[in-house]
Design an enzyme around this catalytic site. Structure first.
Site, PDB file in Angstrom:
ATOM      1  N   CYS A  22     -26.735  12.646  -0.516  1.00 42.88           N
ATOM      2  CA  CYS A  22     -27.713  12.589  -1.606  1.00 42.88           C
ATOM      3  C   CYS A  22     -27.712  11.255  -2.359  1.00 42.88           C
ATOM      4  CB  CYS A  22     -27.527  13.697  -2.638  1.00 42.88           C
ATOM      5  SG  CYS A  22     -27.520  15.342  -1.900  1.00 42.88           S
ATOM      6  N   CYS A 263     -14.967   6.143  -3.794  1.00 45.60           N
ATOM      7  CA  CYS A 263     -15.004   6.434  -2.351  1.00 45.60           C
ATOM      8  C   CYS A 263     -14.980   5.148  -1.522  1.00 45.60           C
ATOM      9  CB  CYS A 263     -16.268   7.226  -2.032  1.00 45.60           C
ATOM     10  SG  CYS A 263     -16.578   7.412  -0.257  1.00 45.60           S
ATOM     11  N   SER A 310     -24.612  -0.565  10.265  1.00 44.57           N
ATOM     12  CA  SER A 310     -23.490  -0.774   9.353  1.00 44.57           C
ATOM     13  C   SER A 310     -22.376  -1.611   9.964  1.00 44.57           C
ATOM     14  CB  SER A 310     -22.966   0.557   8.817  1.00 44.57           C
ATOM     15  OG  SER A 310     -22.864   1.488   9.846  1.00 44.57           O
ATOM     16  N   CYS A 460     -10.566   6.313  -3.442  1.00 42.42           N
ATOM     17  CA  CYS A 460     -10.354   7.516  -2.640  1.00 42.42           C
ATOM     18  C   CYS A 460     -10.417   7.062  -1.188  1.00 42.42           C
ATOM     19  CB  CYS A 460     -11.430   8.571  -2.884  1.00 42.42           C
ATOM     20  SG  CYS A 460     -11.244   9.987  -1.754  1.00 42.42           S
TER      21      CYS A 460
HETATM   22  S1  SF4 Z   1     -12.587  11.572   1.572  1.00 39.05           S
HETATM   23 FE1  SF4 Z   1     -12.830  10.123  -0.127  1.00 39.05          FE
HETATM   24  S2  SF4 Z   1     -13.027   8.113   0.921  1.00 39.05           S
HETATM   25 FE2  SF4 Z   1     -13.409   9.660   2.467  1.00 39.05          FE
HETATM   26  S3  SF4 Z   1     -15.655   9.908   2.465  1.00 39.05           S
HETATM   27 FE3  SF4 Z   1     -14.803  11.485   1.109  1.00 39.05          FE
HETATM   28  S4  SF4 Z   1     -14.869  10.579  -0.939  1.00 39.05           S
HETATM   29 FE4  SF4 Z   1     -15.100   8.921   0.541  1.00 39.05          FE
END
Ligand code: SF4
Length: 490
Positions: A22, A263, A310, A460
Site C-alpha cells: 500500500c 524497513c 530494482s 528493521c
Molecule cells: S521484515 Fe522488516 S525489513 Fe523485512 S520487509 Fe518486513 S519490515 Fe521490511
C-alpha cells in the site's frame, strides 16, 4: 526480482514475490480540488499497490469516498474525480496483506462517527494484534475484514466513548488508540475538516510531509508523490508522531515513544529510486549497496547486467566499483502487472519471459555479473539463469543486493511463507546449485547500514536476521505463516 509462485495449485501470478502493501497520500490545500491532486499523487505511488485505488475528499461539510478495483487510471475518470469535491482528502493504493482483494476491502475505509459525521482512513503496514483488537470491538469487530476496518471502528468507538463530536474528536481518538496497536502502520485519516497522519513507534513504513507552493500540506508514503503535485519535502513524520493539518495549519504531537526501526527492504526493493530520506535517496542507497557488493563479492567477468528495475542502481554501483562495463542485457515489459497464468509447465516457463526478454547480441559469449535485488523462492532466479545461458552467456555470476531472505515479513510486505523462502532451508552454495549460476553472493548484512546511511539499530531487517522489532508470537520457533494474524484467528 520477484519469483513466480510456480508450485501453487491455484492459478498463480507472474511476478509473485515480495510485493508492496500500500501507498498513502493526504492533502490539505485551500483553493485546490484535492481529489485531482490526490489522483496524481497516487499515480506516483502505484508501484506500492496495484489491486485497488481510492480517494476520500471533503468540502468541509461531508466526507465522500470513491474506490475501485484496479490501477489508479482504471479506478478513476473525470466524472468520479469531479464528484469528489473539496480542498482536503486522502488517497490509497492497495496490495492486500490481510483481507481478500475485494472492493469491500479497498481503501480508504469509511466509518460513520457517533456524531453522525464521517471519518476515512488509509493504512500502509500490517497490525500483528488485529484479532485481539477485533475481539475488543465486540459485534462491530466481527464485521471487519481487514486491520484497516478495525482501526476505523476503534477510532469511531473511542469518539463515542469520549463524546468527541467536533474538532479534536478524531485527533483524540487516534492518540488514545495508538497505544493499543502493535505492528507497522503509517496511517492517513480525515474527517470533514482535517487530515491526520501517524506513524508507528518504530516508523517501520515511511510517511513524509511536504508543503505545496501555495501553502497547503501533503502527507505521502514517498517523496515522488510530493514531487508530482509540486510540493517540496519538509521532513519525515517521526516514529510515534501524530500530525494534524486543518485551517489552523500544521500541529504535531507525540503519541508514542519513538524507537526507530525503519524497513531496510524499502531501500532494497520497495521504494521508488527517487524517494528521498533525511540521509540519502533510494537510488544512491542502492548504488552504494552495489559498490559494497563488488568489494565483498568480486567476479571475473566481461559485463555487469542489471535485472530491471530494482537491480539497476545496484548494478551501476557494482560496475563503478569493479571497473567492469555496465550493459543493459535484459528488457523489461513494463505493462505485465499482475498477470494470472495457468500453472501448466509450459506456461510456468513463460513466467519470466512475460517480464524480461534477453538481448542476445549483448549477452552472447559474455561472462556476466547479473545484479538482482533479492531471491525469494528461487524459481525466478533459476529461470533467469537458464534464459541467460540459452541466450549465449558464457558464465552467469549472480549478485544479490540484499542479504538472504530467511524469515517472513509480518509488517505489511507479502513475500512468502517461511517454508517457501529458499534461503531459510538452503546454504548459499546450495541455492547457487539450485538456480544454476556459476557463482552466487549476497550483500552482507552491514551493507544495509552502509546503503541507507542509518545505524543498524535503527533498521528493521527481520526478514534477513529474524530480529523482529515488534514481537511476532511463535515465528522464529515454529516458522508460522503471516496468516497467523488473520482475522479468522480464534
Ligand atoms: S521484515 Fe522488516 S525489513 Fe523485512 S520487509 Fe518486513 S519490515 Fe521490511
Amino acid at each position: 526480482m520477484p519469483d513466480p509462485a510456480v508450485s501453487a495449485p491455484e492459478p498463480v501470478l507472474a511476478g509473485d514475490g515480495p510485493r508492496d502493501a500500500c501507498g498513502v497520500f493526504a492533502l490539505y490545500a485551500p483553493g485546490e480540488h484535492a481529489a485531482t491532486l490526490i489522483y496524481y499523487g497516487l499515480y506516483a505511488l502505484q508501484h506500492r499497490g496495484q489491486e485497488s485505488a481510492g480517494i476520500a475528499a471533503s468540502d468541509g461539510a461531508h466526507v465522500l469516498v470513491t474506490k475501485e478495483m484496479g490501477l489508479v487510471n482504471q479506478a478513476f475518470d473525470h466524472a468520479k474525480l469531479a464528484g469528489l469535491d473539496g480542498h482536503l482528502g486522502i488517497g490509497h493504493v492497495r496490495y492486500s496483506t490481510t483481507g481478500a482483494s475485494t472492493w469491500e476491502n479497498a481503501q480508504p475505509a469509511f466509518q460513520v462517527t457517533p456524531s453522525g459525521g464521517g471519518l476515512a482512513l488509509g493504512h500502509n503496514g500490517n497490525l500483528v494484534n488485529t484479532a485481539a483488537l477485533s475481539r475488543s470491538l465486540g459485534p462491530n469487530g466481527e464485521k471487519c475484514t481487514t486491520d484497516s476496518e478495525v482501526l476505523a471502528e476503534l477510532f469511531a468507538q473511542d469518539m463515542g466513548e469520549a463524546g468527541g463530536t467536533g474538532r479534536g474528536g478524531l485527533e483524540q481518538a487516534i492518540a488514545a488508540t495508538v497505544p493499543r496497536l502493535s505492528g507497522a502502520y503509517s496511517l492517513v485519516a480525515m474527517d470533514e475538516r482535517a487530515i491526520y497522519g501517524v506513524r508507528d513507534p518504530h516508523g517501520i513504513r515511511p510517511l513524509v510531509i511536504g508543503r505545496m507552493p501555495a501553502g497547503g500540506l501533503v502527507l505521502a508514503s514517498e517523496t515522488g508523490a510530493l514531487d508530482i503535485v509540486g510540493a517540496h519535502r519538509l521532513r519525515d513524520v517521526a516514529p510515534g508522531e501524530l500530525v494534524v493539518v486543518d485551517e489552523g495549519g500544521l500541529r504535531t504531537r507525540r503519541v508514542a515513544s519513538a524507537s526507530p526501526r525503519f524497513c531496510a527492504f524499502e531501500y532494497v526493493y520497495l521504494a521508488r529510486p527517487d524517494h528521498r530520506t533525511d540521509e540519502t535517496t533510494v537510488a544512491a542507497a542502492r548504488r552504494e549497496m552495489g559498490r559494497l557488493l563488488a568489494r565483498s563479492a568480486p567476479a571475473e567477468a566481461d559485463l555487469v547486467v542489471p535485472v530491471p528495475d530494482s537491480g539497476v542502481s545496484a548494478a551501476a554501483g557494482y560496475a563503478q566499483e569493479s571497473g567492469i562495463p555496465y550493459a543493459e542485457g535484459l528488457v523489461k515489459n513494463r505493462y505485465v502487472g499482475r498477470t494470472f497464468i495457468e500453472p501448466s509447465q509450459t506456461l510456468r516457463q513463460l513466467g519470466i519471459r512475460l517480464k524480461l526478454n534477453p538481448l542476445r547480441d549483448v549477452l552472447e559469449g559474455q561472462r556476466l555479473v547479473v545484479v538482482d535485488d533479492s531471491i525469494v523462492r528461487g524459481n525466478t532466479s533459476q529461470q533467469l539463469v537458464r534464459m541467460l545461458r540459452e541466450s549465449g552467456a558464457a558464465e552467469v555470476h549472480l549478485r544479490i543486493s540484499a542479504p538472504p531472505i530467511r524469515h517472513p515479513c509480518y509488517y505489511g510486505i507479502d513475500m512468502a511463507t517461511r517454508a517457501e523462502l529458499i534461503a531459510s532451508g538452503l546454504t548459499t552454495d546450495e541455492i547457487r546449485d539450485f538456480v544454476g549460476a556459476d557463482s552466487l553472493a549476497y550483500l552482507p548484512l552491514e551493507g544495509l547500514e552502509a546503503g541507507s546511511g542509518l545505524p543498524m539499530a535503527s533498521l528493521c531487517r527481520a526478514c534477513f536476521d529474524g530480529q523482529y522489532p515488534v514481537p511476532v508470537p511463535g515465528d522464529t520457533v515454529t516458522g508460522s505463516e503471516p496468516t497467523l494474524f488473520s482475522l479468522d484467528e480464534p
